[in-house]
Design an enzyme around this catalytic site. Structure first.
Site, short mmCIF file in Angstrom:
data_model
loop_
_atom_site.label_atom_id
_atom_site.label_comp_id
_atom_site.label_asym_id
_atom_site.label_seq_id
_atom_site.Cartn_x
_atom_site.Cartn_y
_atom_site.Cartn_z
N VAL A 17 44.43 65.39 35.11
CA VAL A 17 43.87 65.23 35.60
C VAL A 17 44.57 62.93 36.30
O VAL A 17 44.60 62.65 35.27
CB VAL A 17 42.23 64.75 35.59
CG1 VAL A 17 41.49 63.66 36.47
CG2 VAL A 17 41.64 66.13 35.89
N GLY A 210 48.20 56.75 37.56
CA GLY A 210 49.56 56.92 35.97
C GLY A 210 49.73 57.08 34.85
O GLY A 210 50.60 56.28 34.05
N ARG A 211 48.96 56.92 34.35
CA ARG A 211 48.25 56.05 32.65
C ARG A 211 48.68 54.86 32.68
O ARG A 211 47.84 54.80 31.79
CB ARG A 211 49.56 56.77 32.36
CG ARG A 211 49.02 58.76 32.36
CD ARG A 211 47.39 58.95 31.82
NE ARG A 211 47.09 60.99 31.80
CZ ARG A 211 47.06 62.06 32.37
NH1 ARG A 211 46.27 61.51 33.94
NH2 ARG A 211 46.40 62.88 32.14
N LEU A 212 48.07 54.22 34.18
CA LEU A 212 48.43 53.01 33.10
C LEU A 212 46.44 52.61 33.63
O LEU A 212 46.50 51.24 34.23
CB LEU A 212 48.77 51.69 34.48
CG LEU A 212 49.71 51.15 34.33
CD1 LEU A 212 50.55 51.49 33.00
CD2 LEU A 212 50.82 50.29 35.23
#
Ligand SMILES: Cc1cc2nc3c(=O)[nH]c(=O)nc-3n(C[C@H](O)[C@H](O)[C@H](O)COP(=O)(O)O)c2cc1C
Length: 232
Positions: A17, A210-212
């Site tokens: 996700v 973007g996992r940031l």
């Protein structure tokens, strides 16, 4: 091989996700900011539980509670889910059997961590600190809200101890049901009650593209509170 027990339900490695795209939370969820905890950690946690409930998340007050077991040669973490049944600036409250495994662990080492996670909202909160038993009056007030079958269940279960069979468990329930048959107001078992987890650290986490992700940690040291942003 068509046995559903061995067939993978999905390719776990490719399940993904990207937070920010597929959330049920309003798309306009702004970036988590230190200003959100200007009034302390408790209002924001309360707000996030409320929003999870409004979005239909089941058991939005569920939290995974980690304790430390000192029973073996080295300390080991133990985690399980409990329900947060009280929230105040002092901490989070949960109820359980004081003689359970978690009760024994907290008696030996009162430090605990509790994690709320709401994947549908791309949010989690970690609460870490020391636990203490709540006053008997606090437990009694909550107990008064519990339905009769939950009260009987609390009396019937020696939580965390082995039991030979389901039938033995049903027998234990039948015994306490008979014992309290004439009792309107089933009392609080002496081995049952609440714990207050007083945080010295509360971390709010918000998933981002973007996992940031955004992470804000509130640290409480007596009267001093500091707020810091952490890297994802
Ligand atoms: C959603 C959910 C909520 C739970 N809530 C509680 C709770 O509030 N109190 C409790 O004692 N156990 C609760 N349990 C059961 C615990 O996870 C655990 O099995 C039990 O407390 C025994 O833990 P222990 O042997 O580590 O002490 C819950 C389980 C689930 C899945």
């Amino acid at each position: 091989m068509d046995d559903p027990r061995v067939r993978p339900v999905a390719d776990l490695a490719t399940m993904r996700v990207d937070y920010g795209d597929s959330l049920t939370v309003p798309a306009a969820d702004a970036d988590l900011d230190p200003a959100w905890v200007a009034d302390g950690w408790e209002p924001l946690l309360r707000h996030w539980i409320d929003e999870a409930r409004a979005l239909g998340v089941a058991e939005p007050n569920a939290m995974v509670l980690a304790t430390v077991s000192l029973a073996g040669p080295v300390p080991r973490p133990v985690a399980r889910t409990v329900l947060c049944k009280g929230l105040a600036p002092e901490g989070v409250i949960f109820y359980t059997n004081y003689d359970s495994a978690k009760g024994a662990q907290l008696a030996a080492d009162p430090y605990a961590a509790a994690s709320f996670v709401w994947p549908a909202l791309a949010r989690q909160v970690h609460v870490r600190g020391v636990t203490e038993r709540v006053p008997a009056g606090t437990t009694a007030a909550y107990w008064a809200e519990r339905p009769r079958d939950s009260r009987l269940g609390a009396w019937a279960s020696h939580q965390s101890r082995p039991v030979a069979s389901r039938a033995d468990l049903d027998r234990a329930l039948a015994e306490v049901t008979a014992r309290f048959a004439e009792v309107d107001d089933i009392p609080v078992p002496p081995f049952w009650g609440g714990y207050l987890l007083r945080p010295d650290e509360v971390e709010f986490w918000q998933g981002r593209r973007g996992r940031l992700h955004n992470r804000i940690v509130v640290r409480i040291d007596g009267q001093n509170t500091t707020v810091e942003r952490l890297q994802p």
